[in-house]
Design a protein around this motif. Structure first.
Motif, PDB file in Angstrom:
ATOM      1  N   GLY A   1      51.429  70.839  61.322  1.00 40.55           N
ATOM      2  CA  GLY A   1      50.957  70.569  59.973  1.00 40.55           C
ATOM      3  C   GLY A   1      49.826  71.494  59.568  1.00 40.55           C
ATOM      4  O   GLY A   1      49.738  71.949  58.422  1.00 40.55           O
ATOM      5  N   THR A   2      48.957  71.801  60.525  1.00 40.75           N
ATOM      6  CA  THR A   2      47.840  72.708  60.270  1.00 40.75           C
ATOM      7  C   THR A   2      48.349  74.119  59.952  1.00 40.75           C
ATOM      8  O   THR A   2      47.859  74.768  59.027  1.00 40.75           O
ATOM      9  CB  THR A   2      46.884  72.749  61.483  1.00 40.75           C
ATOM     10  OG1 THR A   2      46.411  71.416  61.732  1.00 40.75           O
ATOM     11  CG2 THR A   2      45.707  73.669  61.240  1.00 40.75           C
ATOM     12  N   ILE A   3      49.351  74.581  60.697  1.00 41.05           N
ATOM     13  CA  ILE A   3      49.923  75.914  60.460  1.00 41.05           C
ATOM     14  C   ILE A   3      50.560  75.983  59.068  1.00 41.05           C
ATOM     15  O   ILE A   3      50.329  76.931  58.309  1.00 41.05           O
ATOM     16  CB  ILE A   3      50.946  76.274  61.556  1.00 41.05           C
ATOM     17  CG1 ILE A   3      50.223  76.476  62.895  1.00 41.05           C
ATOM     18  CG2 ILE A   3      51.749  77.517  61.180  1.00 41.05           C
ATOM     19  CD1 ILE A   3      51.134  76.513  64.106  1.00 41.05           C
ATOM     20  N   VAL A   4      51.341  74.966  58.733  1.00 36.91           N
ATOM     21  CA  VAL A   4      51.958  74.934  57.401  1.00 36.91           C
ATOM     22  C   VAL A   4      50.867  74.868  56.329  1.00 36.91           C
ATOM     23  O   VAL A   4      50.965  75.499  55.277  1.00 36.91           O
ATOM     24  CB  VAL A   4      52.933  73.744  57.263  1.00 36.91           C
ATOM     25  CG1 VAL A   4      53.466  73.634  55.835  1.00 36.91           C
ATOM     26  CG2 VAL A   4      54.091  73.893  58.241  1.00 36.91           C
ATOM     27  N   GLY A   5      49.797  74.122  56.616  1.00 32.58           N
ATOM     28  CA  GLY A   5      48.681  74.023  55.675  1.00 32.58           C
ATOM     29  C   GLY A   5      48.012  75.361  55.412  1.00 32.58           C
ATOM     30  O   GLY A   5      47.600  75.650  54.281  1.00 32.58           O
TER      31      GLY A   5
ATOM     32  N   ASP B   1      38.056  68.493  50.222  1.00 28.06           N
ATOM     33  CA  ASP B   1      38.087  69.165  51.516  1.00 28.06           C
ATOM     34  C   ASP B   1      36.855  68.860  52.361  1.00 28.06           C
ATOM     35  O   ASP B   1      36.959  68.608  53.564  1.00 28.06           O
ATOM     36  CB  ASP B   1      38.233  70.676  51.331  1.00 28.06           C
ATOM     37  CG  ASP B   1      39.554  71.049  50.685  1.00 28.06           C
ATOM     38  OD1 ASP B   1      40.503  70.235  50.740  1.00 28.06           O
ATOM     39  OD2 ASP B   1      39.639  72.145  50.104  1.00 28.06           O
ATOM     40  N   VAL B   2      35.683  68.864  51.755  1.00 35.06           N
ATOM     41  CA  VAL B   2      34.448  68.599  52.496  1.00 35.06           C
ATOM     42  C   VAL B   2      34.438  67.158  53.015  1.00 35.06           C
ATOM     43  O   VAL B   2      34.163  66.902  54.194  1.00 35.06           O
ATOM     44  CB  VAL B   2      33.205  68.880  51.616  1.00 35.06           C
ATOM     45  CG1 VAL B   2      31.939  68.357  52.280  1.00 35.06           C
ATOM     46  CG2 VAL B   2      33.085  70.373  51.339  1.00 35.06           C
ATOM     47  N   VAL B   3      34.749  66.217  52.139  1.00 31.35           N
ATOM     48  CA  VAL B   3      34.750  64.807  52.545  1.00 31.35           C
ATOM     49  C   VAL B   3      35.854  64.547  53.571  1.00 31.35           C
ATOM     50  O   VAL B   3      35.635  63.843  54.562  1.00 31.35           O
ATOM     51  CB  VAL B   3      34.898  63.882  51.319  1.00 31.35           C
ATOM     52  CG1 VAL B   3      35.043  62.423  51.744  1.00 31.35           C
ATOM     53  CG2 VAL B   3      33.695  64.042  50.389  1.00 31.35           C
ATOM     54  N   SER B   4      37.029  65.116  53.361  1.00 27.38           N
ATOM     55  CA  SER B   4      38.145  64.924  54.290  1.00 27.38           C
ATOM     56  C   SER B   4      37.828  65.483  55.670  1.00 27.38           C
ATOM     57  O   SER B   4      38.149  64.864  56.690  1.00 27.38           O
ATOM     58  CB  SER B   4      39.417  65.583  53.758  1.00 27.38           C
ATOM     59  OG  SER B   4      39.873  64.930  52.609  1.00 27.38           O
ATOM     60  N   SER B   5      37.216  66.639  55.717  1.00 30.60           N
ATOM     61  CA  SER B   5      36.870  67.238  57.002  1.00 30.60           C
ATOM     62  C   SER B   5      35.973  66.306  57.813  1.00 30.60           C
ATOM     63  O   SER B   5      36.206  66.071  59.004  1.00 30.60           O
ATOM     64  CB  SER B   5      36.186  68.594  56.787  1.00 30.60           C
ATOM     65  OG  SER B   5      35.994  69.242  58.013  1.00 30.60           O
TER      66      SER B   5
ATOM     67  N   ASP C   1      38.829  61.593  64.872  1.00 27.89           N
ATOM     68  CA  ASP C   1      39.251  62.412  66.012  1.00 27.89           C
ATOM     69  C   ASP C   1      40.490  63.272  65.726  1.00 27.89           C
ATOM     70  O   ASP C   1      41.261  63.596  66.626  1.00 27.89           O
ATOM     71  CB  ASP C   1      39.516  61.554  67.252  1.00 27.89           C
ATOM     72  CG  ASP C   1      38.273  60.825  67.725  1.00 27.89           C
ATOM     73  OD1 ASP C   1      37.167  61.396  67.605  1.00 27.89           O
ATOM     74  OD2 ASP C   1      38.396  59.679  68.205  1.00 27.89           O
ATOM     75  N   LEU C   2      40.659  63.681  64.484  1.00 25.27           N
ATOM     76  CA  LEU C   2      41.739  64.608  64.102  1.00 25.27           C
ATOM     77  C   LEU C   2      41.113  65.992  63.922  1.00 25.27           C
ATOM     78  O   LEU C   2      40.935  66.478  62.803  1.00 25.27           O
ATOM     79  CB  LEU C   2      42.418  64.134  62.814  1.00 25.27           C
ATOM     80  CG  LEU C   2      43.160  62.799  62.887  1.00 25.27           C
ATOM     81  CD1 LEU C   2      43.600  62.341  61.507  1.00 25.27           C
ATOM     82  CD2 LEU C   2      44.360  62.913  63.823  1.00 25.27           C
ATOM     83  N   TYR C   3      40.786  66.618  65.047  1.00 26.06           N
ATOM     84  CA  TYR C   3      39.971  67.827  65.003  1.00 26.06           C
ATOM     85  C   TYR C   3      40.681  69.034  64.399  1.00 26.06           C
ATOM     86  O   TYR C   3      40.058  69.826  63.688  1.00 26.06           O
ATOM     87  CB  TYR C   3      39.430  68.146  66.399  1.00 26.06           C
ATOM     88  CG  TYR C   3      38.562  67.024  66.923  1.00 26.06           C
ATOM     89  CD1 TYR C   3      37.356  66.719  66.304  1.00 26.06           C
ATOM     90  CD2 TYR C   3      38.982  66.248  67.996  1.00 26.06           C
ATOM     91  CE1 TYR C   3      36.550  65.674  66.759  1.00 26.06           C
ATOM     92  CE2 TYR C   3      38.190  65.203  68.459  1.00 26.06           C
ATOM     93  CZ  TYR C   3      36.981  64.925  67.827  1.00 26.06           C
ATOM     94  OH  TYR C   3      36.204  63.881  68.269  1.00 26.06           O
ATOM     95  N   PHE C   4      41.977  69.188  64.671  1.00 27.10           N
ATOM     96  CA  PHE C   4      42.705  70.310  64.076  1.00 27.10           C
ATOM     97  C   PHE C   4      42.783  70.151  62.553  1.00 27.10           C
ATOM     98  O   PHE C   4      42.610  71.109  61.801  1.00 27.10           O
ATOM     99  CB  PHE C   4      44.118  70.425  64.662  1.00 27.10           C
ATOM    100  CG  PHE C   4      44.141  70.917  66.076  1.00 27.10           C
ATOM    101  CD1 PHE C   4      43.885  72.250  66.370  1.00 27.10           C
ATOM    102  CD2 PHE C   4      44.397  70.040  67.121  1.00 27.10           C
ATOM    103  CE1 PHE C   4      43.896  72.704  67.683  1.00 27.10           C
ATOM    104  CE2 PHE C   4      44.403  70.482  68.428  1.00 27.10           C
ATOM    105  CZ  PHE C   4      44.155  71.814  68.711  1.00 27.10           C
ATOM    106  N   THR C   5      43.043  68.939  62.123  1.00 31.33           N
ATOM    107  CA  THR C   5      43.107  68.677  60.685  1.00 31.33           C
ATOM    108  C   THR C   5      41.736  68.844  60.048  1.00 31.33           C
ATOM    109  O   THR C   5      41.613  69.385  58.944  1.00 31.33           O
ATOM    110  CB  THR C   5      43.678  67.269  60.429  1.00 31.33           C
ATOM    111  OG1 THR C   5      44.939  67.155  61.098  1.00 31.33           O
ATOM    112  CG2 THR C   5      43.877  67.017  58.942  1.00 31.33           C
TER     113      THR C   5
END
Length: 197
Positions: free
Chosen positions: A8-12, A154-158, A165-169
């Motif tokens: 998902g990160t790659i597609v993102g 993006d800031v809040v989601s990160s 514990d979704l570090y890649f996301t």
């Protein structure tokens, strides 16, 4: 689940590059990425994020049609009908509607999460979800201010994904927040170029 999250990160990242370039092909990634993240978010108990990915799938179809043909929805004028949608500023009258819709969504999503799920972060999840609904619609209409909305999301989601514990996301959304600045500048250049034609 971590493998799916990495995919998902790659597609993102591909999606982000296509959005930066204002490429219509971002809508293909907009179909693939939510399909992947449905599994990630459900497993992490981020139910509002899970739900919004269904919306993302639907808005991707609308966004492609809007960008390609100037597809009309929710009262936009007909000046762009049947031609590629230009990058423009969001009209003030649209902002009034957007703020109202956002407020209703924020409260409704938080209420649903509090009363019908075991979410440990209902208000934060509802905040990013409601704002993302707004951001995707602004993107589908090719309004340049969509970048401002995405920066906040993006800031809040990160931060939220680090907490879950979704570090890649989390890293992906931190990258999004940085690229937003460059994306906004790129779209401003593209808007200037298209207005000079």
């Amino acid at each position: 689940m971590q493998t799916i999250e990495i995919l998902g990160t790659i597609v993102g990242i591909i999606y982000l590059w296509l959005e930066y370039r204002a490429s219509i092909y971002l809508w293909i990634a907009s179909i693939v990425m939510p399909a992947i993240y449905l599994f990630v978010y459900y497993d992490a108990g981020l139910y509002a994020d899970f739900g919004i990915n269904i919306y993302y799938l639907l808005i991707a179809i609308y966004g492609w049609a809007a960008w390609k043909y100037g597809f009309k929805l929710f009262g936009q004028n007909d000046t762009t009908q049947n031609q590629e949608l230009p990058i423009t500023h969001t009209p003030v009258k649209i902002w009034v509607k957007i703020i109202g819709i956002y407020a209703i969504l924020q409260l409704a999503i938080a209420w649903l999460l509090i009363h019908f799920t075991d979410s440990t972060v209902p208000w934060a999840d509802a905040f990013t979800t409601a704002l993302s609904v707004v951001g995707m619609w602004l993107l589908a209409r090719k309004y340049i201010e969509q970048w401002w909305v995405w920066f906040i999301v993006d800031v809040v989601s990160s931060a939220l994904y680090i907490y879950k514990d979704l570090y890649f996301t989390a890293a992906l959304y931190a990258l999004y927040a940085i690229v937003v600045v460059f994306g906004y500048r790129k779209w401003k250049q593209l808007m200037t170029t298209q207005n000079e034609r």
